[in-house]
Design a protein around this motif. Structure first.
Motif, PDB file in Angstrom:
ATOM      1  N   PHE A  90       0.962  -1.153   0.203  1.00 25.80           N
ATOM      2  CA  PHE A  90       0.271   0.287   0.057  1.00 25.80           C
ATOM      3  C   PHE A  90       1.269   1.077  -0.264  1.00 25.80           C
ATOM      4  N   SER A  91       2.312   1.088   0.299  1.00 24.78           N
ATOM      5  CA  SER A  91       3.369   2.309   0.684  1.00 24.78           C
ATOM      6  C   SER A  91       3.024   2.741  -0.704  1.00 24.78           C
ATOM      7  N   MET A 102       0.974   3.502  -2.896  1.00 28.79           N
ATOM      8  CA  MET A 102       0.000   3.541  -3.850  1.00 28.79           C
ATOM      9  C   MET A 102      -0.051   5.098  -4.431  1.00 28.79           C
ATOM     10  N   THR A 103      -0.068   5.540  -5.515  1.00 25.98           N
ATOM     11  CA  THR A 103      -0.422   7.024  -5.703  1.00 25.98           C
ATOM     12  C   THR A 103      -1.405   7.381  -6.212  1.00 25.98           C
ATOM     13  N   ARG A 104      -2.323   6.861  -5.266  1.00 22.75           N
ATOM     14  CA  ARG A 104      -4.048   7.692  -5.505  1.00 22.75           C
ATOM     15  C   ARG A 104      -4.724   6.641  -4.320  1.00 22.75           C
ATOM     16  N   ARG A 105      -5.620   7.547  -3.531  1.00 24.16           N
ATOM     17  CA  ARG A 105      -6.008   6.780  -2.537  1.00 24.16           C
ATOM     18  C   ARG A 105      -7.708   6.767  -3.119  1.00 24.16           C
ATOM     19  N   ALA A 109      -7.309  -5.211  -6.197  1.00 19.29           N
ATOM     20  CA  ALA A 109      -8.064  -4.249  -7.054  1.00 19.29           C
ATOM     21  C   ALA A 109      -7.359  -3.084  -6.163  1.00 19.29           C
ATOM     22  N   ILE A 110      -7.525  -2.975  -5.092  1.00 11.50           N
ATOM     23  CA  ILE A 110      -7.310  -1.552  -4.783  1.00 11.50           C
ATOM     24  C   ILE A 110      -5.792  -1.127  -5.003  1.00 11.50           C
ATOM     25  N   LEU A 111      -5.024  -2.559  -5.102  1.00  9.87           N
ATOM     26  CA  LEU A 111      -3.786  -2.110  -5.623  1.00  9.87           C
ATOM     27  C   LEU A 111      -3.374  -1.160  -7.326  1.00  9.87           C
TER      28      LEU A 111
END
Lengths: 62, 158
Positions: free
Chosen positions: B16-17, B19-22, B123-125
């Protein structure tokens, strides 16, 4: 499941649902799900089992 | 008590670190009489402590029918995966009532346990900016899709 989700993210025309079949027996019955994974596209195209990416996309999009 | 083992938490925290989008997980629930809704909320609550780029929003299927219709949800528990672009992500979390996040068109119907938990993380990634794993040829083919397509992938937890 990830492949259908990848397709949805890549195309603004595609929406992809992961459906937990045992939780929704009515949907499993309606789409005659006897094994998983089973993919139903626009209510009428059925893809049974896992396929390589190119074959899956081709079958899904007809 | 967390559902995830410490080693799994560490692995997710590291992923998660990047990730560039919320990412917003819009959770459709109906609190009364749905044990799977409570369990699903427990699963989703594992994510925010691991990253401030994963946010859980909640909507009630019965009380917010327009929102459910907007995201094509007619049963619970369900999750719509939404995201903010890179610019919005750098701003503070929008107040409720602000413009809704962007729609990834990724949905989960039912509790995301077992293998579906892995799919949810993926999906989150993906929505979080990881980039597509599809081949260039597949992306070219998908760019030609000009009519709505609804895919339902039936799975089981194991």
């Amino acid at each position: 499941m990830t492949l259908a989700h990848e397709m949805a993210f890549a195309s603004p025309q595609i929406t992809a649902y992961a459906v937990e079949a045992t939780e929704y027996p009515d949907l499993a019955r309606r789409y005659r799900v006897t094994g998983v994974p089973k993919t139903v596209v626009n209510e009428h195209i059925e893809i049974l089992g896992g396929l390589p990416e190119d074959a899956f996309i081709e079958q899904a999009l007809g | 008590m967390p559902l995830l083992a410490p080693a799994d938490q560490d692995r997710l925290r590291a992923e998660f670190s990047l990730m560039t989008r919320r990412v917003h997980l819009l959770f459709f629930t109906q609190a009364l009489g749905s044990e799977t809704c409570l369990l699903t909320r427990q699963i989703l609550d594992e994510f925010p402590p691991l990253s401030d780029r994963v946010v859980i929003d909640e909507a009630n299927l019965v009380l917010e029918p327009d929102r459910a219709r907007q995201y094509g949800v007619d049963r619970v528990p369900a999750i719509a995966v939404l995201y903010e672009d890179e610019t919005a992500t750098l701003q503070p979390l929008p107040a409720s009532g602000a413009a809704p996040p962007l729609d990834s068109r990724i949905r989960f119907l039912g509790m995301p346990a077992g293998y579906e938990f892995v799919s949810l993380v993926q999906a989150i990634l993906l929505a979080g900016g990881r980039g597509s794993q599809l081949s260039a040829a597949s992306l070219e083919r998908l760019a030609l899709v000009d009519k709505p397509v609804v895919m339902q992938v039936f799975t089981t937890p194991t």
